[in-house]
Scaffold this motif. Structure first.
Motif, PDB file in Angstrom:
ATOM      1  N   THR A  29       0.858  -1.186   0.000  1.00 34.81           N
ATOM      2  CA  THR A  29       0.000   0.000   0.000  1.00 34.81           C
ATOM      3  C   THR A  29       0.892   1.233   0.000  1.00 34.81           C
ATOM      4  N   TRP A  33      -2.326   6.230  -1.722  1.00 28.84           N
ATOM      5  CA  TRP A  33      -3.587   5.481  -1.895  1.00 28.84           C
ATOM      6  C   TRP A  33      -4.500   5.710  -0.691  1.00 28.84           C
ATOM      7  N   ARG A  37      -8.054   7.905  -0.811  1.00 30.69           N
ATOM      8  CA  ARG A  37      -9.321   7.181  -0.666  1.00 30.69           C
ATOM      9  C   ARG A  37     -10.030   7.468   0.656  1.00 30.69           C
ATOM     10  N   CYS A 117     -20.221   0.900  14.246  1.00 20.56           N
ATOM     11  CA  CYS A 117     -19.949   2.341  14.105  1.00 20.56           C
ATOM     12  C   CYS A 117     -21.081   3.210  14.647  1.00 20.56           C
ATOM     13  N   ARG A 158      -5.812  -5.514   3.062  1.00 20.01           N
ATOM     14  CA  ARG A 158      -5.378  -4.101   3.036  1.00 20.01           C
ATOM     15  C   ARG A 158      -6.528  -3.112   2.814  1.00 20.01           C
ATOM     16  N   GLY A 159      -7.615  -3.552   2.159  1.00 18.94           N
ATOM     17  CA  GLY A 159      -8.746  -2.647   1.925  1.00 18.94           C
ATOM     18  C   GLY A 159      -9.478  -2.289   3.217  1.00 18.94           C
ATOM     19  N   MET A 230     -15.443  -6.390   4.192  1.00 14.85           N
ATOM     20  CA  MET A 230     -16.212  -5.174   3.901  1.00 14.85           C
ATOM     21  C   MET A 230     -16.344  -4.973   2.394  1.00 14.85           C
ATOM     22  N   GLY A 232     -16.520  -2.298   0.416  1.00 16.81           N
ATOM     23  CA  GLY A 232     -16.236  -0.869   0.611  1.00 16.81           C
ATOM     24  C   GLY A 232     -17.102   0.069  -0.208  1.00 16.81           C
ATOM     25  N   ASN A 233     -17.232  -0.237  -1.498  1.00 19.62           N
ATOM     26  CA  ASN A 233     -18.029   0.629  -2.372  1.00 19.62           C
ATOM     27  C   ASN A 233     -19.483   0.693  -1.954  1.00 19.62           C
ATOM     28  N   HIS A 267     -19.627  10.395  12.755  1.00 25.22           N
ATOM     29  CA  HIS A 267     -18.731   9.258  12.945  1.00 25.22           C
ATOM     30  C   HIS A 267     -17.638   9.353  11.883  1.00 25.22           C
ATOM     31  N   ASN A 270     -14.739   7.943   6.997  1.00 26.19           N
ATOM     32  CA  ASN A 270     -13.911   8.182   5.819  1.00 26.19           C
ATOM     33  C   ASN A 270     -14.034   9.675   5.521  1.00 26.19           C
ATOM     34  N   ASN A 297     -10.613   5.179  11.526  1.00 19.17           N
ATOM     35  CA  ASN A 297     -11.977   4.899  11.976  1.00 19.17           C
ATOM     36  C   ASN A 297     -11.884   4.072  13.266  1.00 19.17           C
ATOM     37  N   PHE A 327     -23.068   5.966  10.833  1.00 16.45           N
ATOM     38  CA  PHE A 327     -23.532   4.906   9.929  1.00 16.45           C
ATOM     39  C   PHE A 327     -22.519   3.774  10.005  1.00 16.45           C
TER      40      PHE A 327
HETATM   41  N1  COA Z   1      -3.552   0.054  -0.790  1.00 18.20           N
HETATM   42  C1  COA Z   1      -3.428  -0.029  -2.119  1.00 18.20           C
HETATM   43  N2  COA Z   1      -4.352  -0.585  -2.924  1.00 18.20           N
HETATM   44  C2  COA Z   1      -5.460  -1.074  -2.326  1.00 18.20           C
HETATM   45  C3  COA Z   1      -5.660  -1.016  -0.921  1.00 18.20           C
HETATM   46  C4  COA Z   1      -4.636  -0.423  -0.157  1.00 18.20           C
HETATM   47  N3  COA Z   1      -4.732  -0.306   1.184  1.00 18.20           N
HETATM   48  N4  COA Z   1      -6.841  -1.569  -0.639  1.00 18.20           N
HETATM   49  C5  COA Z   1      -7.393  -1.964  -1.801  1.00 18.20           C
HETATM   50  N5  COA Z   1      -6.560  -1.671  -2.835  1.00 18.20           N
HETATM   51  C6  COA Z   1      -6.746  -1.900  -4.266  1.00 18.20           C
HETATM   52  C7  COA Z   1      -7.774  -2.977  -4.544  1.00 18.20           C
HETATM   53  O1  COA Z   1      -7.164  -4.243  -4.495  1.00 18.20           O
HETATM   54  C8  COA Z   1      -8.211  -2.583  -5.938  1.00 18.20           C
HETATM   55  O2  COA Z   1      -7.239  -3.052  -6.865  1.00 18.20           O
HETATM   56  P1  COA Z   1      -7.683  -3.619  -8.319  1.00 18.20           P
HETATM   57  O3  COA Z   1      -8.362  -2.471  -8.979  1.00 18.20           O
HETATM   58  O4  COA Z   1      -6.389  -4.003  -8.909  1.00 18.20           O
HETATM   59  O5  COA Z   1      -8.604  -4.755  -8.010  1.00 18.20           O
HETATM   60  C9  COA Z   1      -8.154  -1.064  -5.936  1.00 18.20           C
HETATM   61  O6  COA Z   1      -7.284  -0.719  -4.854  1.00 18.20           O
HETATM   62  C10 COA Z   1      -9.492  -0.401  -5.782  1.00 18.20           C
HETATM   63  O7  COA Z   1     -10.145  -1.031  -4.692  1.00 18.20           O
HETATM   64  P2  COA Z   1     -11.576  -0.573  -4.229  1.00 18.20           P
HETATM   65  O8  COA Z   1     -11.998  -1.393  -3.061  1.00 18.20           O
HETATM   66  O9  COA Z   1     -12.502  -0.508  -5.417  1.00 18.20           O
HETATM   67  O10 COA Z   1     -11.263   0.923  -3.761  1.00 18.20           O
HETATM   68  P3  COA Z   1     -12.258   2.061  -3.377  1.00 18.20           P
HETATM   69  O11 COA Z   1     -11.993   3.226  -4.223  1.00 18.20           O
HETATM   70  O12 COA Z   1     -13.675   1.580  -3.246  1.00 18.20           O
HETATM   71  O13 COA Z   1     -11.767   2.410  -1.908  1.00 18.20           O
HETATM   72  C11 COA Z   1     -12.395   2.084   0.377  1.00 18.20           C
HETATM   73  C12 COA Z   1     -11.846   1.442  -0.892  1.00 18.20           C
HETATM   74  C13 COA Z   1     -12.539   0.988   1.411  1.00 18.20           C
HETATM   75  C14 COA Z   1     -11.405   3.125   0.859  1.00 18.20           C
HETATM   76  C15 COA Z   1     -13.754   2.760   0.075  1.00 18.20           C
HETATM   77  O14 COA Z   1     -14.597   1.864  -0.630  1.00 18.20           O
HETATM   78  C16 COA Z   1     -14.436   3.213   1.310  1.00 18.20           C
HETATM   79  O15 COA Z   1     -13.950   4.078   2.011  1.00 18.20           O
HETATM   80  N6  COA Z   1     -15.626   2.693   1.611  1.00 18.20           N
HETATM   81  C17 COA Z   1     -16.335   3.025   2.821  1.00 18.20           C
HETATM   82  C18 COA Z   1     -15.697   2.252   3.934  1.00 18.20           C
HETATM   83  C19 COA Z   1     -16.143   2.707   5.280  1.00 18.20           C
HETATM   84  O16 COA Z   1     -16.368   3.853   5.511  1.00 18.20           O
HETATM   85  N7  COA Z   1     -16.246   1.743   6.181  1.00 18.20           N
HETATM   86  C20 COA Z   1     -16.616   1.994   7.506  1.00 18.20           C
HETATM   87  C21 COA Z   1     -18.066   2.124   7.575  1.00 18.20           C
HETATM   88  S1  COA Z   1     -18.543   2.849   9.031  1.00 18.20           S
END
Ligand code: COA
Length: 340
Positions: A29, A33, A37, A117, A158-159, A230, A232-233, A267, A270, A297, A327
């Motif tokens: 990571t 990134w 994000r 959360c 890592r996500g 999770m 995420g999207n 909360h 993100n 978080n 949420f």
């Molecule tokens: N570092 C680098 N790359 C990463 C990564 C990290 N930590 N985590 C995921 N990736 C990669 C994925 O593998 C994916 O690669 P690919 O395109 O080759 O498959 C790419 O990054 C995009 O992943 P994606 O999950 O689609 O990213 P995203 O833009 O949706 O962002 C979150 C991910 C989790 C940051 C975002 O979806 C989010 O914030 N969601 C809400 C989560 C949240 O608030 N949760 C708590 C709720 S209270």
């Protein structure tokens, strides 16, 4: 009429700072990134992942000590404890009873809330109802988490693992019969269980199997069972709809408008979610509080930590109209509106 007022607030975070660059030593990571994000630059982790002294209830205890001091109360003044966490010391019993012992409270009731959360909002709702019914005078409401022992720091996780951090916050909610307008004005809660598996930890649980499975056939247990999973999207899309909905609901129920609001403390899920909500509601920067950059978080702890820092930074003054909103996993969401 009896009202609930916030008598004291406190927070505690471990000293150990883990930056995005530190995480990039453990998984594939980058600071870029994570920052782009989520807005997170660093988070706190318990120093030793195997430390059995530094527990979630201990973090709650440290935050509670500050909240009690700020309320000019002692543990003996507390009538009831509500403890929100998804990362308890034990699978059972909950952290509330551990906190009762750590603080040296009388043998008062201690309840755990399992609403992730949104846990702190749900916890406040219980305390508020007890106080308004006249049953209790001072209720200690705590949100605390130690995520760092239960995250997957390999590339597979890592996500999720870059987002979450450790910490605790606490408030003392007290009854008041003063004729001023201070106090909690509206509390709102929602849930939509059909999305339970969009943000979930499955083990241990009756659906994925109990410890007997683990003992007889450890190969049955996968990383997906023990670590948070999770979508995420999907979570993101629901969060940006539910946050504004529940904030407006809180205001409307109290006969207020968004123009009346002095501070929104969402909360800290993100930074992008909070900024989206800010734009949608046309809130200037001074009317929203964000500290996710420093802590990530912290789930049930995020609102009370933010509330505590907002007070310390002079962002809230007596008479201000403040909205807390959350949420998260469940899905659950909700809000609390109060005059400080
Ligand atoms: N570092 C680098 N790359 C990463 C990564 C990290 N930590 N985590 C995921 N990736 C990669 C994925 O593998 C994916 O690669 P690919 O395109 O080759 O498959 C790419 O990054 C995009 O992943 P994606 O999950 O689609 O990213 P995203 O833009 O949706 O962002 C979150 C991910 C989790 C940051 C975002 O979806 C989010 O914030 N969601 C809400 C989560 C949240 O608030 N949760 C708590 C709720 S209270």
């Amino acid at each position: 009429m009896i009202k609930s007022v916030i008598a004291g607030v406190g927070h505690y975070v471990p000293e150990n700072i883990v930056t995005n660059d530190d995480l990039s030593q453990r998984m594939t990571t980058t600071d870029e990134w994570i920052t782009e994000r989520t807005g997170i630059k660093e988070r706190r982790h318990r120093k030793n992942r195997l430390d059995s002294e530094e527990t979630t209830s201990f973090y709650g205890f440290k935050a509670s000590e500050v909240a009690l001091k700020n309320a000019n109360l002692t543990a003996k003044d507390i009538d009831y404890i509500v403890f929100a966490t998804l990362s308890p010391d034990y699978f059972f019993p909950g952290c509330g009873v551990q906190l009762q012992e750590l603080l040296g409270c009388d043998t008062i009731g201690a309840l755990d809330v399992r609403n992730q959360c949104s846990g702190f909002i749900y916890a406040v709702s219980v305390a508020d109802a007890f106080i308004k019914s006249g049953m209790y005078k001072n209720v200690l409401v705590v949100g605390a988490e130690i995520h760092s022992f239960g995250l997957d720091f390999s590339d597979a996780g890592r996500g999720v693992s870059v987002i979450f951090g450790d910490g605790a916050g606490a408030i003392v909610l007290s009854s008041s019969e003063a004729s001023d307008s201070r106090g909690i004005l509206s509390v709102n809660m929602h849930s939509e269980g059909k999305y339970a598996e969009e943000l979930v930890v499955k083990f241990p649980g009756s659906k994925s199997g109990w410890s007997d499975n683990l003992l007889s056939n450890p190969d049955l247990i996968t990383a997906e069972d023990i670590y948070p999973v999770m979508n995420g999207n999907f979570v993101f899309k629901h969060a940006v709809t539910r946050f504004p909905e529940t904030i407006l609901e809180a205001l409307q129920k109290a006969g207020k408008t968004i123009e009346d609001l002095d501070l929104l403390i969402p909360h800290q899920a993100n930074l992008r979610i909070s900024q989206y909500v800010q734009q949608l509601l046309h809130l200037p920067d001074e009317k929203i509080f964000m500290n996710i950059q420093k802590y990530g978080n912290t789930t049930a702890a995020s609102i009370p930590i933010a509330l505590s820092e907002a007070i310390l930074e002079g962002r809230m003054k007596p008479g201000d109209l403040v909205c807390l909103s959350a949420f998260g996993s469940g899905f659950t969401w909700g809000s609390v509106l109060f005059e400080y």
